[in-house]
Motif scaffolding. Structure first.
Motif, PDB file in Angstrom:
ATOM      1  N   GLN A 149       0.846  -1.179   0.000  1.00 20.03           N
ATOM      2  CA  GLN A 149       0.000   0.000   0.000  1.00 20.03           C
ATOM      3  C   GLN A 149       0.895   1.248   0.000  1.00 20.03           C
ATOM      4  OE1 GLN A 149      -2.796   0.098   3.149  1.00 20.03           O
ATOM      5  NE2 GLN A 149      -3.824  -1.806   2.559  1.00 20.03           N
ATOM      6  N   LYS A 150       0.450   2.268  -0.656  1.00 24.18           N
ATOM      7  CA  LYS A 150       1.242   3.485  -0.730  1.00 24.18           C
ATOM      8  C   LYS A 150       1.239   4.232   0.589  1.00 24.18           C
ATOM      9  CE  LYS A 150       0.902   4.388  -5.694  1.00 24.18           C
ATOM     10  NZ  LYS A 150       0.542   5.378  -6.729  1.00 24.18           N
ATOM     11  N   LEU A 151       2.398   4.834   0.892  1.00 23.23           N
ATOM     12  CA  LEU A 151       2.497   5.678   2.070  1.00 23.23           C
ATOM     13  C   LEU A 151       1.938   7.050   1.742  1.00 23.23           C
ATOM     14  CD1 LEU A 151       6.140   4.931   3.278  1.00 23.23           C
ATOM     15  CD2 LEU A 151       4.046   3.752   3.918  1.00 23.23           C
ATOM     16  N   THR A 152       1.261   7.651   2.735  1.00 23.16           N
ATOM     17  CA  THR A 152       0.851   9.039   2.561  1.00 23.16           C
ATOM     18  C   THR A 152       2.105   9.910   2.653  1.00 23.16           C
ATOM     19  OG1 THR A 152       0.535   9.459   4.912  1.00 23.16           O
ATOM     20  CG2 THR A 152      -1.334   8.501   3.700  1.00 23.16           C
ATOM     21  N   PRO A 153       2.037  11.139   2.170  1.00 26.34           N
ATOM     22  CA  PRO A 153       3.229  12.006   2.238  1.00 26.34           C
ATOM     23  C   PRO A 153       3.752  12.159   3.659  1.00 26.34           C
ATOM     24  CG  PRO A 153       1.623  12.934   0.723  1.00 26.34           C
ATOM     25  CD  PRO A 153       0.951  11.761   1.379  1.00 26.34           C
ATOM     26  N   GLU A 183       7.362  10.958   5.240  1.00 21.29           N
ATOM     27  CA  GLU A 183       8.277  11.886   5.879  1.00 21.29           C
ATOM     28  C   GLU A 183       8.638  11.409   7.285  1.00 21.29           C
ATOM     29  OE1 GLU A 183       8.737  16.742   6.254  1.00 21.29           O
ATOM     30  OE2 GLU A 183       6.762  15.856   5.956  1.00 21.29           O
ATOM     31  N   VAL A 184       7.630  10.954   8.048  1.00 22.26           N
ATOM     32  CA  VAL A 184       7.879  10.436   9.388  1.00 22.26           C
ATOM     33  C   VAL A 184       8.790   9.223   9.328  1.00 22.26           C
ATOM     34  CG1 VAL A 184       6.791   9.272  11.361  1.00 22.26           C
ATOM     35  CG2 VAL A 184       5.760  11.346  10.424  1.00 22.26           C
ATOM     36  N   ALA A 185       8.537   8.317   8.377  1.00 22.06           N
ATOM     37  CA  ALA A 185       9.335   7.094   8.251  1.00 22.06           C
ATOM     38  C   ALA A 185      10.789   7.423   7.912  1.00 22.06           C
ATOM     39  CB  ALA A 185       8.729   6.190   7.179  1.00 22.06           C
ATOM     40  N   GLN A 186      11.015   8.394   7.035  1.00 21.19           N
ATOM     41  CA  GLN A 186      12.381   8.759   6.656  1.00 21.19           C
ATOM     42  C   GLN A 186      13.141   9.350   7.846  1.00 21.19           C
ATOM     43  OE1 GLN A 186      11.419  11.319   3.348  1.00 21.19           O
ATOM     44  NE2 GLN A 186      11.869   9.727   1.825  1.00 21.19           N
ATOM     45  N   LEU A 187      12.485  10.207   8.630  1.00 23.90           N
ATOM     46  CA  LEU A 187      13.139  10.773   9.798  1.00 23.90           C
ATOM     47  C   LEU A 187      13.425   9.709  10.852  1.00 23.90           C
ATOM     48  CD1 LEU A 187      11.054  14.076  10.132  1.00 23.90           C
ATOM     49  CD2 LEU A 187      13.429  13.865   9.359  1.00 23.90           C
ATOM     50  N   ALA A 188      12.483   8.766  11.030  1.00 21.23           N
ATOM     51  CA  ALA A 188      12.710   7.683  11.984  1.00 21.23           C
ATOM     52  C   ALA A 188      13.847   6.788  11.521  1.00 21.23           C
ATOM     53  CB  ALA A 188      11.433   6.862  12.163  1.00 21.23           C
ATOM     54  N   ALA A 189      13.917   6.530  10.214  1.00 17.35           N
ATOM     55  CA  ALA A 189      14.998   5.707   9.679  1.00 17.35           C
ATOM     56  C   ALA A 189      16.345   6.394   9.849  1.00 17.35           C
ATOM     57  CB  ALA A 189      14.738   5.411   8.201  1.00 17.35           C
ATOM     58  N   ALA A 190      16.356   7.748   9.877  1.00 19.78           N
ATOM     59  CA  ALA A 190      17.591   8.498  10.076  1.00 19.78           C
ATOM     60  C   ALA A 190      18.032   8.528  11.534  1.00 19.78           C
ATOM     61  CB  ALA A 190      17.404   9.922   9.559  1.00 19.78           C
ATOM     62  N   GLY A 191      17.205   7.962  12.431  1.00 22.68           N
ATOM     63  CA  GLY A 191      17.605   7.849  13.823  1.00 22.68           C
ATOM     64  C   GLY A 191      16.946   8.816  14.772  1.00 22.68           C
ATOM     65  N   LEU A 192      16.045   9.659  14.284  1.00 24.01           N
ATOM     66  CA  LEU A 192      15.386  10.614  15.173  1.00 24.01           C
ATOM     67  C   LEU A 192      14.350   9.896  16.048  1.00 24.01           C
ATOM     68  CD1 LEU A 192      16.610  12.511  12.936  1.00 24.01           C
ATOM     69  CD2 LEU A 192      14.659  14.044  13.393  1.00 24.01           C
ATOM     70  N   THR A 193      14.183  10.375  17.264  1.00 28.47           N
ATOM     71  CA  THR A 193      13.161   9.814  18.159  1.00 28.47           C
ATOM     72  C   THR A 193      11.797  10.387  17.790  1.00 28.47           C
ATOM     73  OG1 THR A 193      13.322  11.587  19.790  1.00 28.47           O
ATOM     74  CG2 THR A 193      14.851   9.726  20.018  1.00 28.47           C
ATOM     75  N   ASN A 194      10.753   9.782  18.333  1.00 25.06           N
ATOM     76  CA  ASN A 194       9.404  10.292  18.072  1.00 25.06           C
ATOM     77  C   ASN A 194       9.266  11.745  18.509  1.00 25.06           C
ATOM     78  OD1 ASN A 194       8.878   7.706  17.222  1.00 25.06           O
ATOM     79  ND2 ASN A 194       7.116   7.368  18.560  1.00 25.06           N
ATOM     80  N   VAL A 223       3.060  10.889  15.745  1.00 26.07           N
ATOM     81  CA  VAL A 223       4.217  10.242  15.111  1.00 26.07           C
ATOM     82  C   VAL A 223       4.114   8.735  15.282  1.00 26.07           C
ATOM     83  CG1 VAL A 223       6.720   9.952  15.194  1.00 26.07           C
ATOM     84  CG2 VAL A 223       5.718  12.239  15.402  1.00 26.07           C
ATOM     85  N   GLY A 224       3.817   8.293  16.519  1.00 24.82           N
ATOM     86  CA  GLY A 224       3.680   6.861  16.769  1.00 24.82           C
ATOM     87  C   GLY A 224       2.583   6.237  15.937  1.00 24.82           C
ATOM     88  N   ALA A 225       1.454   6.973  15.782  1.00 24.74           N
ATOM     89  CA  ALA A 225       0.339   6.443  14.988  1.00 24.74           C
ATOM     90  C   ALA A 225       0.747   6.298  13.523  1.00 24.74           C
ATOM     91  CB  ALA A 225      -0.875   7.353  15.126  1.00 24.74           C
ATOM     92  N   HIS A 226       1.496   7.297  12.999  1.00 23.71           N
ATOM     93  CA  HIS A 226       1.945   7.205  11.603  1.00 23.71           C
ATOM     94  C   HIS A 226       2.880   6.012  11.408  1.00 23.71           C
ATOM     95  CE1 HIS A 226      -0.015  10.590   9.881  1.00 23.71           C
ATOM     96  NE2 HIS A 226       0.608  11.511  10.622  1.00 23.71           N
ATOM     97  N   LEU A 227       3.779   5.806  12.343  1.00 24.40           N
ATOM     98  CA  LEU A 227       4.696   4.668  12.228  1.00 24.40           C
ATOM     99  C   LEU A 227       3.933   3.345  12.290  1.00 24.40           C
ATOM    100  CD1 LEU A 227       7.709   5.895  14.385  1.00 24.40           C
ATOM    101  CD2 LEU A 227       7.661   5.567  11.907  1.00 24.40           C
ATOM    102  N   TYR A 228       2.906   3.303  13.154  1.00 21.86           N
ATOM    103  CA  TYR A 228       2.096   2.081  13.242  1.00 21.86           C
ATOM    104  C   TYR A 228       1.427   1.774  11.898  1.00 21.86           C
ATOM    105  CZ  TYR A 228      -2.490  -0.066  13.592  1.00 21.86           C
ATOM    106  OH  TYR A 228      -3.613  -0.796  13.336  1.00 21.86           O
ATOM    107  N   GLN A 229       0.937   2.831  11.231  1.00 23.94           N
ATOM    108  CA  GLN A 229       0.316   2.623   9.925  1.00 23.94           C
ATOM    109  C   GLN A 229       1.348   2.248   8.863  1.00 23.94           C
ATOM    110  OE1 GLN A 229      -2.872   2.636   9.356  1.00 23.94           O
ATOM    111  NE2 GLN A 229      -3.652   3.510  11.270  1.00 23.94           N
TER     112      GLN A 229
END
Length: 933
Positions: A867-871, A875-886, A900-906
């Motif tokens: 499924q496609k990610l929303t914009p 953006e949240v996923a890229q920042l989390a992958a870069a090591g930033l905390t919620n 942020v947590g809800a977006h990562l869950y989705q």
């Protein structure tokens, strides 16, 4: 007598109701349908006429009709309505089993003995009707449903919901918006509308053919299709007014004023007729035999021939077959009361009391109504009647009896004692919190010293909990009452033992070890010894990690002996003792009995308790859909009944379910709501439950650091905090999150604490979780594999599907990391199947990821990969992958860290991953794949 009775058997035309009657008859007569219908409408709209027409039609077609009629005075006499309906079937009672026969005989007043549980009476009534329907179809008709006594209303509600496929139908009538004890939710309803204008005109012309046109127009305009008004308004007019020879009043009486019309008609009756109608009103069931004897008791010159003027005036009718008097409309009986003096009513009550010598409960009610000054003998009879009523689970009637007994008590201390008992029943069972507060005020006025009695204090504590929820203050208040009481710590003192059970709950709510010291001091003083259930609850519910093992044998004996227990309070207390030793499954059917009784009008507080225990057991046993439904029912009941303190139980179950299903925003917001409510009130148990929700939600989100913080907020790693039983339920969460965050020392210390407490011996479920914890902290892969295998092969564990699946998942993960990929497949596939069946999507995604990492295809996985990610998700996923905390992501994007947590869950299931650690690779793969977002 025959000619007298025949006056009431004329068939009147049913004007304008052919369609209504046909619809109801067709609905109820469907072959094998077994249907129930509630007829509703405004006062005077013609509900009784419809019932009569339907009854005639179906009776002529071969249906046996059983009728009951609610009356105001009988509303406080348990099973009086059921007596009316089922008395014609008394000859068939011997066809029932001894259990059902005896239960019905006692309930209907046909036999002596201990009253049966309402569920037994309900099943007995249903069985009796089924037996009767074997010979011909049966229709149960109940008129004026709101005035049916609570016990009968509960039985009628029980029967009405269990007719499918039978030859029994149920038809009841009540005024629109009328309050009553019958629970009609879910049953079909037929709202009876006023007559249309042509039918209304036809009715008036038939009954008043000489009415002048302009007068008829005025009557039609005023009545607005209400049949009772159409028939009664012209009767109040003089002959000159009917002929338009005299001006009409400015306002013609309607609705409430209709009662005055009946009043004038009754006042014009002979005095003997009025007395007979008064006796019939107060007796309620219309029994002509009782009416005849009571009339002679009242006045030797009165006999049933005196009813003829009321019959002729169509105020009443006499049914020849059942030999009962029936009022044409409830307003008539109300008008009868208004037309009499207080002295006349008291004399009628006394006459009925002298007749009903074989019915002590009804006799007590009549004596209570007849008394005009304090009378201890009558008060004692009412108090005894109240005890009989409460034994049947009819808390509302018991409160009424005790309140009247208090009114008649000569001494202030007796008045206070009876009011306190009524208040206690109101808070502990009935849900009558508002009236209980007024009753306690009456206690203080009657005897200020009694305001500190155990009953008064227990009622006051329950009221306080549901007002401000201050547990510490409630605890101090109850402890003081116990320590200052005159009970001598007699273990047979019901008030004392009830107070001790309440104090145990307050200690649990507070979650502080020091709260338990006064409880244990009082427990040790009980003589000759503390009741077994109270002792077991103390050990198994209060501090199971230290004392629970010592209560298991006695708890098993209690469960074996009491599975058929009918007392809702005892069922609930056994359930409380069973929570942390995972014995609630053994109480599912008794708990359901409590809930069904509550739904049928039984004790509200017990209804809530039963729902709580079913929810707790349902979550662990995988009945998640049921848990969602029962939690909603519990929250609605808390709001409706005023038991707001207990809402956190149901919020916990809903939030825990949401966390397990991956609905993280809902789970966290609900847990925060619990914490915000509980913290200022000192309800630490609710705070612990909220931490449990957060821990599960964090694990679902792959945030094991946060999970560890929440788990250790309940009890530190390496310790099972005293009097914190919920720490046992977070043990696996704590150890798993500690291992995942490289806190192995704390993880091993916690496993050692579990071993030292003997937690594995408390229940098969806890043995499963402790075994999983031991395998997680074991360094040697082979030893860990053996522990996993032994743990998961233990008997009885499959009744805890989510816990088994979580342990299997960690087993598969450990095997896969040890490169035993072939061995890892079975536990991972088994875990995935269970997670998918439960709808535990975060764990499904995690199991799927492990299977793919082990090289296995997962074609049946439900996770919506691709499924496609929303914009914003991207953006949240890229920042989390870069090591930033919620928190850092939230600050950068100007959103909350929960969002942020809800977006990562989705995002995780869309990417086919289960944790943050896999984000970088998943995003890289997505960006390089055709059609990547």
């Amino acid at each position: 007598m025959t000619s007298l009775l025949s006056l009431g058997t004329r068939t009147e035309p049913v004007v304008g109701r052919d369609r209504d009657v046909a619809h109801i008859v067709d609905f109820l007569s469907s072959p094998g349908a077994g249907r129930a219908l509630l007829l509703s409408g405004d006062a005077g709209v013609g509900k009784t006429v419809i019932l009569d027409a339907v009854t005639r039609t179906m009776s002529q077609a071969g249906t046996r009709v059983l009728r009951a009629h609610g009356v105001q005075f009988e509303a406080n006499v348990s099973y009086s309505g059921l007596n009316q309906a089922l008395l014609p079937l008394r000859d068939a009672l011997d066809d029932l089993s001894s259990l059902h026969r005896d239960a019905l005989k006692v309930a209907l007043g046909l036999g002596a003995g201990a009253p049966a549980d309402r569920l037994v009476v309900s099943n007995a009534a249903l069985t009796l009707l089924q037996t009767a329907s074997g010979r011909s179809p049966v229709l149960v008709v109940v008129d004026d449903l709101p005035w049916i006594d609570p016990a009968s209303a509960a039985v009628f509600g029980f029967v009405a919901r269990r007719l499918s496929g039978s030859r029994i139908s149920f038809l009841a009538a009540s005024r629109t918006e009328a309050d009553g004890f019958f629970e009609g939710s879910g049953l079909s309803t037929y709202p009876l509308q006023p007559l249309d204008e042509p039918s209304a005109t036809n009715l008036v012309e038939l009954r008043f053919p000489g009415l002048a046109h302009e007068v008829r127009r005025r009557v039609l305009d005023t009545a607005q299709g209400n049949p009772l008004a159409l028939l009664e308004l012209p009767s109040s007019l003089s002959s000159d007014q009917r002929a338009a020879l005299e001006a009409l009043p400015t306002v013609l009486p309607l609705n409430r004023r209709l009662q005055s019309l009946f009043l004038s008609r009754i006042q014009n009756l002979p005095v003997h007729t009025r007395h007979l109608l008064l006796l019939a009103t107060l007796n309620g069931d219309g029994d002509l035999g009782i009416l005849s004897v009571a009339a002679r008791e009242l006045n030797g010159d009165i006999d049933l021939k005196g009813l003829a003027p009321a019959e002729h005036d169509q105020l009443v009718r006499l049914e020849e077959r059942t030999r009962r008097l029936v009022f044409r409309h409830p307003l008539i009986s109300s008008a009868v009361i208004e037309a009499t003096t207080g002295a006349e009513r008291r004399a009628a009550h006394q006459a009925l009391a002298r007749v009903l010598t074989n019915e002590p409960e009804r006799r007590a009610w009549h004596l209570g109504a007849a008394a005009i000054e304090p009378d201890e003998s009558v008060a004692a009879l009412l108090e005894e009647a109240a005890q009989q009523v409460i034994d049947r689970g009819d808390a509302v009637a018991a409160i009424a009896a005790l309140t009247r007994a208090a009114d008649l008590s000569p001494l202030g201390r007796d008045r206070a004692r009876r009011l306190a008992e009524a208040a206690y029943i109101g808070t502990d069972s009935a849900g009558a919190l508002q009236s209980a507060s007024a009753l306690l005020e009456g206690v203080r006025r009657a005897d200020p010293q009694h305001g500190r009695s155990l009953r008064s204090t227990a009622a006051a504590v329950q009221l306080q909990l549901n007002r401000d929820g201050d547990v510490a203050r409630a605890h101090r208040r109850l402890v003081d009452a116990i320590e200052e009481g005159t009970h001598g710590y007699d273990a047979h003192d019901t008030s004392l033992i009830d107070a001790m059970h309440l104090l145990l709950l307050l200690c649990f709510y507070g979650g502080e070890a020091e709260l338990w010291a006064p409880f244990h001091a009082a427990l040790s003083r009980l003589r000759p010894q503390a009741p077994g259930l109270l002792t077991v609850a103390d050990k198994a519910f209060g501090d199971p990690a230290r004392a629970g093992a010592g209560a298991l044998e006695q708890l098993s004996l209690i469960l074996d002996a009491d599975l058929k227990e009918s007392d809702p309070a005892r069922i609930v207390r056994i359930g409380t003792a069973s929570v942390y030793t995972d014995r609630l499954a053994a109480l599912r059917e008794p708990s359901w009995r409590v809930v069904r009784q509550g739904r049928d009008g039984g004790p509200v507080r017990r209804h809530l308790d039963g729902l709580m225990h079913l929810c707790l057991d349902g979550y662990h046993s995988g009945r998640w859909t049921e848990v969602a439904q029962l939690s909603d029912e519990g929250l609605e009941l808390c709001e409706a009944s005023g038991y707001t303190f207990f809402a956190w139980y149901f919020q916990y179950n809903k939030a825990l379910l949401a966390a397990s299903r991956g609905e993280l925003s809902t789970a966290r917001s609900t847990a925060d709501l619990m914490t915000d409510w509980a913290t200022p009130r000192g309800v630490r148990a609710a705070v612990h439950y909220a931490h449990h929700v957060h821990a599960v939600a964090s694990i679902a989100n792959g945030d094991f650091d946060d999970a560890f913080l929440h788990a250790t907020a309940v009890s530190p790693a390496g310790e099972l905090a005293a009097y914190t039983p919920h720490a046992l339920w977070l043990a696996f969460d704590l150890v798993e999150s500690a291992v995942r965050t490289d806190r192995r020392t704390q993880a091993r210390a916690h496993v050692q604490a579990l071993r030292a407490a003997g937690a594995a011996g408390l229940s098969p479920r806890l043995a499963l979780l402790v075994g999983g914890c031991e395998a997680l902290v074991t360094e040697d892969d082979e030893v860990a594999a053996r522990i996993f295998a032994e743990t998961l092969s233990a008997p009885y564990i499959n009744q805890w599907p989510f816990d088994v699946a979580r342990v299997r998942l960690t087993q598969g993960e450990r095997l896969r990391r040890a490169r035993a990929t072939t061995d890892a497949k079975a536990p991972l596939v088994g875990a995935l199947k269970t997670f998918e069946e439960l709808g535990a999507s975060p764990w499904s995604a995690r199991a799927t990821l492990e299977l793919r990492a082990a090289g296995w295809n997962v074609p049946h996985a439900r996770a919506p990969f691709g499924q496609k990610l929303t914009p914003q998700e991207r953006e949240v996923a890229q920042l989390a992958a870069a090591g930033l905390t919620n928190k850092q992501i939230a600050e950068r994007l100007f959103i909350s860290h929960r969002t942020v947590g809800a977006h990562l869950y989705q995002t995780y299931p869309k990417l086919g991953i289960a944790s943050r650690a896999a984000l970088r690779d998943a995003l890289t793969s997505l960006n390089t794949s055709p059609g990547g977002t």
